[in-house]
Design a protein around this motif. Structure first.
Motif, PDB file in Angstrom:
ATOM      1  N   LEU A  81      82.718  35.972  64.903  1.00 45.45           N
ATOM      2  CA  LEU A  81      82.253  36.748  63.755  1.00 45.45           C
ATOM      3  C   LEU A  81      80.743  36.631  63.611  1.00 45.45           C
ATOM      4  O   LEU A  81      80.139  35.654  64.072  1.00 45.45           O
ATOM      5  N   ASP A  82      80.144  37.610  62.938  1.00 47.89           N
ATOM      6  CA  ASP A  82      78.703  37.612  62.701  1.00 47.89           C
ATOM      7  C   ASP A  82      78.417  37.786  61.217  1.00 47.89           C
ATOM      8  O   ASP A  82      79.256  38.274  60.454  1.00 47.89           O
ATOM      9  N   HIS A  85      99.950  28.830  41.751  1.00 47.11           N
ATOM     10  CA  HIS A  85      99.744  27.570  41.035  1.00 47.11           C
ATOM     11  C   HIS A  85      99.737  26.354  41.946  1.00 47.11           C
ATOM     12  O   HIS A  85      99.636  25.238  41.465  1.00 47.11           O
ATOM     13  N   SER A  86      99.839  26.547  43.252  1.00 43.54           N
ATOM     14  CA  SER A  86      99.898  25.373  44.129  1.00 43.54           C
ATOM     15  C   SER A  86      98.857  25.473  45.225  1.00 43.54           C
ATOM     16  O   SER A  86      97.756  24.938  45.096  1.00 43.54           O
ATOM     17  N   ASN A  87      99.168  26.171  46.325  1.00 46.26           N
ATOM     18  CA  ASN A  87      98.176  26.287  47.391  1.00 46.26           C
ATOM     19  C   ASN A  87      96.993  27.132  46.930  1.00 46.26           C
ATOM     20  O   ASN A  87      97.132  28.017  46.094  1.00 46.26           O
ATOM     21  N   LEU A  88      95.828  26.851  47.504  1.00 43.84           N
ATOM     22  CA  LEU A  88      94.610  27.561  47.136  1.00 43.84           C
ATOM     23  C   LEU A  88      94.367  28.680  48.142  1.00 43.84           C
ATOM     24  O   LEU A  88      94.493  28.478  49.353  1.00 43.84           O
ATOM     25  N   THR A  89      94.017  29.841  47.635  1.00 43.32           N
ATOM     26  CA  THR A  89      93.870  31.024  48.480  1.00 43.32           C
ATOM     27  C   THR A  89      92.523  31.668  48.195  1.00 43.32           C
ATOM     28  O   THR A  89      92.198  31.973  47.041  1.00 43.32           O
ATOM     29  N   TYR A  90      91.746  31.881  49.260  1.00 43.29           N
ATOM     30  CA  TYR A  90      90.388  32.400  49.145  1.00 43.29           C
ATOM     31  C   TYR A  90      90.248  33.683  49.964  1.00 43.29           C
ATOM     32  O   TYR A  90      90.880  33.839  51.015  1.00 43.29           O
ATOM     33  N   ASP A  91      89.387  34.582  49.489  1.00 48.65           N
ATOM     34  CA  ASP A  91      89.026  35.778  50.233  1.00 48.65           C
ATOM     35  C   ASP A  91      87.664  35.543  50.888  1.00 48.65           C
ATOM     36  O   ASP A  91      86.692  35.199  50.201  1.00 48.65           O
ATOM     37  N   LEU A  92      87.607  35.695  52.201  1.00 47.52           N
ATOM     38  CA  LEU A  92      86.376  35.499  52.954  1.00 47.52           C
ATOM     39  C   LEU A  92      85.978  36.825  53.588  1.00 47.52           C
ATOM     40  O   LEU A  92      86.837  37.525  54.139  1.00 47.52           O
ATOM     41  N   ALA A  93      84.702  37.173  53.526  1.00 44.11           N
ATOM     42  CA  ALA A  93      84.245  38.450  54.082  1.00 44.11           C
ATOM     43  C   ALA A  93      83.009  38.235  54.931  1.00 44.11           C
ATOM     44  O   ALA A  93      82.045  37.596  54.498  1.00 44.11           O
ATOM     45  N   PHE A  94      83.050  38.763  56.145  1.00 50.64           N
ATOM     46  CA  PHE A  94      81.894  38.825  57.040  1.00 50.64           C
ATOM     47  C   PHE A  94      81.593  40.312  57.226  1.00 50.64           C
ATOM     48  O   PHE A  94      82.268  40.997  58.001  1.00 50.64           O
ATOM     49  N   LEU A 132      84.273  29.467  61.589  1.00 51.84           N
ATOM     50  CA  LEU A 132      84.936  30.755  61.779  1.00 51.84           C
ATOM     51  C   LEU A 132      84.127  31.685  62.676  1.00 51.84           C
ATOM     52  O   LEU A 132      84.710  32.459  63.457  1.00 51.84           O
ATOM     53  N   ARG A 133      82.810  31.610  62.583  1.00 50.70           N
ATOM     54  CA  ARG A 133      81.993  32.434  63.486  1.00 50.70           C
ATOM     55  C   ARG A 133      82.277  32.081  64.944  1.00 50.70           C
ATOM     56  O   ARG A 133      82.405  32.966  65.796  1.00 50.70           O
ATOM     57  N   ARG A 134      82.392  30.791  65.220  1.00 46.47           N
ATOM     58  CA  ARG A 134      82.669  30.355  66.595  1.00 46.47           C
ATOM     59  C   ARG A 134      84.100  30.712  67.006  1.00 46.47           C
ATOM     60  O   ARG A 134      84.327  31.255  68.083  1.00 46.47           O
TER      61      ARG A 134
END
Length: 333
Positions: free
Chosen positions: A28-29, A41-50, A22-24
Motif C-alpha cells: 500500500l501507499d 461491545h467486545s472486539n475492537l473494529t477500526y476503519d483504515l484508509a490508504f 500494512l504498507r509492506r
C-alpha cells in the motif's frame, strides 16, 4: 452519513507502526486515515484508509480476556474458509500474529458499505417484512452449505457441540462474575440437565446471527450485502443460531427496533425457517443465558478498570434482567 467516528482515547493503537506494517504486507501507499466503528461491545473494529482503498481491522479488547475468547486468528481462518462458499462473509486480507505491531493479534478484511440497523430505522412495514424474510432465508442458506463437500468440517467438532457450549459458557460465567446472581446459577444447572442430542445433520453455525450483525444494501435495504462478526462460528447444531436470533429479536432486544410493526414475530420466524424447530425453546433459554454471560464479561472488564467505555457502566443490572428473562422462558421449554 458516516458509520464511523474518531477513535476513543483509551483505544488508540500505534498507528505509525501499523501503517508501516500494512504498507509492506499489502503493498500500500500513502498516509493512513483511521476511524472506529462504534457498534459492538467486545472486539475492537477500526476503519483504515490508504487513499481510496479501505480495509477493516479487528483486534481483541484491551486487558486480560477469557481463555479461547476473542480469538482473532481463528476468526480470520473461518472467514478465509467460509467466504468462497458464502460471499456475504467479508474477504479477509491478512492475519498478523506478531503482537509487537499493535499489542495483540489482529487481522484486516475488506470494507463493505451499506446500512446496519441498530437503534432506529424508518422503513415501512412492507420493507420490514422483506428484511425479516431475507434474514431468515440467509440463515437457512448458511445452514444449507455442505460442510464436508467444501472442506469446512475442519472448523469444528460437531459431536457434543451443544454440551460444550453450555459448559463452556457456564465456566465463563464463573470466571467473570463480580457478584452473586442466583438465577444464573439456577439456569446453568437447568441447561446442564437438558443437554439435547446431536442434530441429525451438523451445519456451519454463525454463533451471533442478529440484525445488527448484517449489512443491508443502501439502494435496496431488503437485500443483505454482508454478515459480520464470525468470532463464535463453529460446526454444530443450527438451532443455536435460531435461538440467538430469537434472543436478540424477541426476548432481549438491545433496542426496540424489531418491535415496530412489520418485523416478523417469533411465530413468523419459526414458520419461515425450513427445519425442525420443535425443541427451539431450549435454545432460546441458552441464548439468553449466553448473552447474559457476554454482558457480564464486558461489565467485568469495566469493573476491573480495563475499559472506560461509559456504555458498560450499567451492564451489571442488565445481567440480572437477562437471567430473569431466561428463567421465565424455561416455563415454555
Amino acid at each position: 452519513m458516516t458509520d464511523t467516528r474518531p477513535v476513543r482515547d483509551s483505544e488508540q493503537l500505534d498507528w505509525e507502526k501499523l501503517a508501516a506494517y500494512l504498507r509492506r504486507a499489502l503493498n500500500l501507499d500513502g498516509e493512513m486515515r483511521v476511524s472506529q466503528f462504534p457498534g459492538g461491545h467486545s472486539n475492537l473494529t477500526y476503519d483504515l484508509a490508504f487513499g481510496d482503498f479501505e480495509l477493516v481491522l479487528r483486534r481483541p479488547p484491551f486487558g486480560p480476556v477469557p481463555p479461547r475468547a476473542h480469538d482473532m486468528a481463528r476468526e480470520y481462518r473461518v472467514l478465509a474458509a467460509v467466504h468462497p462458499h458464502f460471499p456475504l462473509a467479508p474477504q479477509p486480507y491478512l492475519l498478523c500474529e506478531d503482537a509487537s505491531v499493535i499489542g495483540s493479534v489482529f487481522y484486516v478484511m475488506e470494507r463493505r458499505r451499506g446500512i446496519v440497523v441498530r437503534n432506529e430505522e424508518s422503513f415501512d412495514e412492507a420493507l420490514r417484512r422483506n428484511i425479516s424474510a431475507n434474514m431468515i432465508d440467509t440463515l437457512a442458506q448458511l445452514h444449507a452449505i455442505d460442510v464436508a463437500a467444501h472442506g469446512l468440517d475442519a472448523l469444528g467438532k460437531p459431536a457434543g457441540f451443544v454440551a460444550r457450549q453450555i459448559r463452556g459458557w457456564t465456566e465463563r460465567w464463573h470466571g467473570s462474575k463480580t457478584s452473586d446472581v442466583p438465577d444464573m446459577e439456577w439456569l446453568a444447572r437447568w441447561l446442564e440437565e437438558r443437554i439435547p442430542p446431536d442434530p441429525p445433520r451438523a451445519t456451519l453455525v454463525h454463533g451471533d446471527f442478529k440484525l445488527d450483525n448484517v449489512m443491508l444494501a443502501s439502494d435496496d435495504p431488503s437485500r443483505l450485502v454482508g454478515v459480520f462478526d464470525w468470532e463464535m462460528s463453529a460446526i454444530g447444531d443450527p438451532l443455536v443460531d435460531l435461538g440467538i436470533l430469537l434472543c436478540y429479536w424477541v426476548h432481549a432486544p438491545m433496542s426496540d427496533v424489531t418491535r415496530n410493526p412489520g418485523w416478523f414475530t417469533r411465530d413468523e420466524i419459526l414458520a419461515r425457517y425450513p427445519g425442525d424447530v420443535s425443541n427451539v425453546a431450549l435454545y432460546e433459554v441458552f441464548a439468553v443465558f449466553k448473552l447474559a454471560v457476554v454482558i457480564q464479561q464486558i461489565y467485568a472488564r469495566f469493573a476491573r478498570g480495563q475499559t472506560d467505555d461509559p456504555r458498560f457502566a450499567q451492564m451489571g443490572e442488565r445481567v440480572v434482567d437477562l437471567a430473569r428473562i431466561a428463567k421465565t422462558l424455561t416455563e415454555a421449554a
